[in-house]
Design a protein around this motif. Structure first.
Motif, PDB file in Angstrom:
ATOM      1  N   VAL A 180       0.693  -1.155  -0.118  1.00  0.00           N
ATOM      2  CA  VAL A 180      -0.016   0.036   0.074  1.00  0.00           C
ATOM      3  C   VAL A 180       0.697   1.278  -0.035  1.00  0.00           C
ATOM      4  O   VAL A 180       0.809   2.368  -0.703  1.00  0.00           O
ATOM      5  CB  VAL A 180      -0.929   0.009   1.400  1.00  0.00           C
ATOM      6  CG1 VAL A 180      -1.696   1.227   1.461  1.00  0.00           C
ATOM      7  CG2 VAL A 180      -1.965  -1.037   0.971  1.00  0.00           C
ATOM      8  N   LYS A 209       0.635   3.880  -2.887  1.00  0.00           N
ATOM      9  CA  LYS A 209       0.534   5.258  -2.733  1.00  0.00           C
ATOM     10  C   LYS A 209       1.384   6.234  -3.598  1.00  0.00           C
ATOM     11  O   LYS A 209       1.014   7.072  -3.736  1.00  0.00           O
ATOM     12  CB  LYS A 209       0.090   5.423  -1.339  1.00  0.00           C
ATOM     13  CG  LYS A 209      -0.770   6.862  -0.856  1.00  0.00           C
ATOM     14  CD  LYS A 209      -1.918   6.932  -1.384  1.00  0.00           C
ATOM     15  CE  LYS A 209      -2.383   8.124  -1.059  1.00  0.00           C
ATOM     16  NZ  LYS A 209      -3.895   8.166  -1.602  1.00  0.00           N
ATOM     17  N   THR A 210       2.708   5.830  -2.909  1.00  0.00           N
ATOM     18  CA  THR A 210       3.846   6.725  -3.517  1.00  0.00           C
ATOM     19  C   THR A 210       3.874   6.692  -4.925  1.00  0.00           C
ATOM     20  O   THR A 210       3.901   7.661  -5.281  1.00  0.00           O
ATOM     21  CB  THR A 210       5.067   6.027  -3.016  1.00  0.00           C
ATOM     22  OG1 THR A 210       5.178   5.801  -1.701  1.00  0.00           O
ATOM     23  CG2 THR A 210       6.493   6.851  -3.373  1.00  0.00           C
ATOM     24  N   MET A 267       1.314   6.415  -6.895  1.00  0.00           N
ATOM     25  CA  MET A 267       0.109   7.150  -7.612  1.00  0.00           C
ATOM     26  C   MET A 267       0.478   8.631  -7.589  1.00  0.00           C
ATOM     27  O   MET A 267      -0.045   9.387  -8.182  1.00  0.00           O
ATOM     28  CB  MET A 267      -1.243   6.894  -6.765  1.00  0.00           C
ATOM     29  CG  MET A 267      -1.950   5.557  -6.985  1.00  0.00           C
ATOM     30  SD  MET A 267      -3.412   5.225  -6.005  1.00  0.00           S
ATOM     31  CE  MET A 267      -4.428   6.193  -6.975  1.00  0.00           C
ATOM     32  N   ILE A 268       1.144   8.996  -6.306  1.00  0.00           N
ATOM     33  CA  ILE A 268       1.638  10.387  -6.358  1.00  0.00           C
ATOM     34  C   ILE A 268       2.505  10.819  -7.322  1.00  0.00           C
ATOM     35  O   ILE A 268       2.467  11.950  -7.832  1.00  0.00           O
ATOM     36  CB  ILE A 268       2.108  10.734  -4.888  1.00  0.00           C
ATOM     37  CG1 ILE A 268       0.983  10.605  -3.684  1.00  0.00           C
ATOM     38  CG2 ILE A 268       2.643  12.303  -4.731  1.00  0.00           C
ATOM     39  CD1 ILE A 268       1.559  10.563  -2.429  1.00  0.00           C
ATOM     40  N   PHE A 291      -5.216   2.051  -2.473  1.00  0.00           N
ATOM     41  CA  PHE A 291      -3.924   2.248  -1.529  1.00  0.00           C
ATOM     42  C   PHE A 291      -4.311   3.344  -0.557  1.00  0.00           C
ATOM     43  O   PHE A 291      -3.582   4.208   0.156  1.00  0.00           O
ATOM     44  CB  PHE A 291      -2.916   2.956  -2.285  1.00  0.00           C
ATOM     45  CG  PHE A 291      -2.498   1.760  -3.706  1.00  0.00           C
ATOM     46  CD1 PHE A 291      -2.122   0.715  -3.312  1.00  0.00           C
ATOM     47  CD2 PHE A 291      -2.605   2.075  -4.719  1.00  0.00           C
ATOM     48  CE1 PHE A 291      -1.938  -0.387  -4.425  1.00  0.00           C
ATOM     49  CE2 PHE A 291      -2.343   1.353  -5.942  1.00  0.00           C
ATOM     50  CZ  PHE A 291      -1.829   0.013  -5.616  1.00  0.00           C
ATOM     51  N   SER A 292      -5.458   3.444  -0.111  1.00  0.00           N
ATOM     52  CA  SER A 292      -6.167   4.576   0.815  1.00  0.00           C
ATOM     53  C   SER A 292      -5.868   3.626   2.152  1.00  0.00           C
ATOM     54  O   SER A 292      -5.711   2.217   2.136  1.00  0.00           O
ATOM     55  CB  SER A 292      -7.533   4.862   0.680  1.00  0.00           C
ATOM     56  OG  SER A 292      -8.353   3.734   0.740  1.00  0.00           O
ATOM     57  N   TYR A 316      -8.736   0.992   2.206  1.00  0.00           N
ATOM     58  CA  TYR A 316      -8.305   0.029   1.218  1.00  0.00           C
ATOM     59  C   TYR A 316      -7.364  -0.829   1.873  1.00  0.00           C
ATOM     60  O   TYR A 316      -7.660  -2.086   1.768  1.00  0.00           O
ATOM     61  CB  TYR A 316      -7.648   0.540  -0.007  1.00  0.00           C
ATOM     62  CG  TYR A 316      -6.784  -0.455  -0.839  1.00  0.00           C
ATOM     63  CD1 TYR A 316      -7.396  -0.915  -1.893  1.00  0.00           C
ATOM     64  CD2 TYR A 316      -5.558  -0.867  -0.788  1.00  0.00           C
ATOM     65  CE1 TYR A 316      -6.840  -1.887  -2.652  1.00  0.00           C
ATOM     66  CE2 TYR A 316      -5.109  -1.628  -1.498  1.00  0.00           C
ATOM     67  CZ  TYR A 316      -5.560  -2.290  -2.470  1.00  0.00           C
ATOM     68  OH  TYR A 316      -4.910  -3.063  -3.350  1.00  0.00           O
TER      69      TYR A 316
END
Length: 235
Positions: free
Chosen positions: A28, A32-33, A35-36, A71-72, A75
């Motif tokens: 995750v 998330k990284t 996605m940013i 990836f929240s 989630y």
């Protein structure tokens, strides 16, 4: 001192859960990284996953409704729950099928084998119709995307079930679509979901008290056409 899985202070299941926690958390954080840092590339990747479950084919359910939720923190909690529940999986191909209790919409408690007719195959469809050679049963389990959990936008508004009555009310949304087979409810202990490792959705084929086919975990590996192919061979 080395601590093994058989240590009385650290049960194997506990160690498995810790390893799953570490692995999922790492995935995750990395997701998330990415996605940013690379939003467009990750969007293409997630949409590619969506193709497997045909989520992309619904024009009213765009990527913006579900993709950004990956990836929240919610989630993370959902994936952990799913993977931890799979540790309770007892439904193995070629082995006896768990005869777990379920509840009809009228409130009657029965068991999965009560829906078996003679030696006909029974298809179990777990989730939030084919020919005359098999019987079908939809088992309504806990919500995968409840509004108070890992929720999607522009989706059916259903909260996590706090009671069997909540689960019955949620299942009535499905009943409105007139499914061509019985619909029953998993117990609030989620026994069917756990023993069949069904969350969020899964297909099984039972015959003669055994698991003949065990489908992949949905949504990415939920393939009704595989059941169809097996039934075609049974004709």
């Amino acid at each position: 001192m080395q601590v093994g899985c058989n240590s009385p202070g650290l049960p194997a299941a506990f160690l498995q859960k810790i390893l799953i926690l570490l692995h999922v958390t790492m995935c995750v954080v990395v997701g998330k990284t990415l996605m940013i840092l690379f939003p467009n590339a990750m969007k293409r990747y997630i949409l590619k996953l969506g193709e497997k479950s045909r989520m992309n084919e619904n024009p009213k359910f765009s990527y913006e409704n579900w993709g950004p939720t990956f990836f929240s923190f919610k989630y993370l909690l959902f994936v952990l729950k799913v993977k931890w529940k799979r540790l309770e999986d007892e439904a193995l191909e070629g082995h006896p099928a768990p005869n777990t209790p379920v509840v009809t919409l009228s409130g009657e408690v029965c068991r999965l084998f009560d829906f078996v007719q003679d030696n006909r195959p029974l298809i179990l469809n777990f989730g939030s119709y084919f020919s005359s050679i098999a019987d079908f049963l939809i088992i309504y389990i806990e919500e995968a995307h409840a509004v108070d959990g890992w929720a999607f936008k522009n989706n059916v508004v259903i909260k996590n079930h706090r009671s069997l009555e909540d689960r019955k009310i949620a299942a009535q949304f499905l009943q409105k679509n007139n499914p061509l087979c019985p619909v029953v409810l998993d117990t609030m202990e989620n026994l069917s979901s756990s023993k069949y490792a069904a969350l969020p959705e899964r297909l099984y084929l039972l015959q003669g008290g055994k698991v003949i086919y065990k489908g992949g975990v949905g949504p990415w590996n939920y393939h009704p056409q595989e059941i169809r192919a097996i039934l075609e061979k049974m004709k």
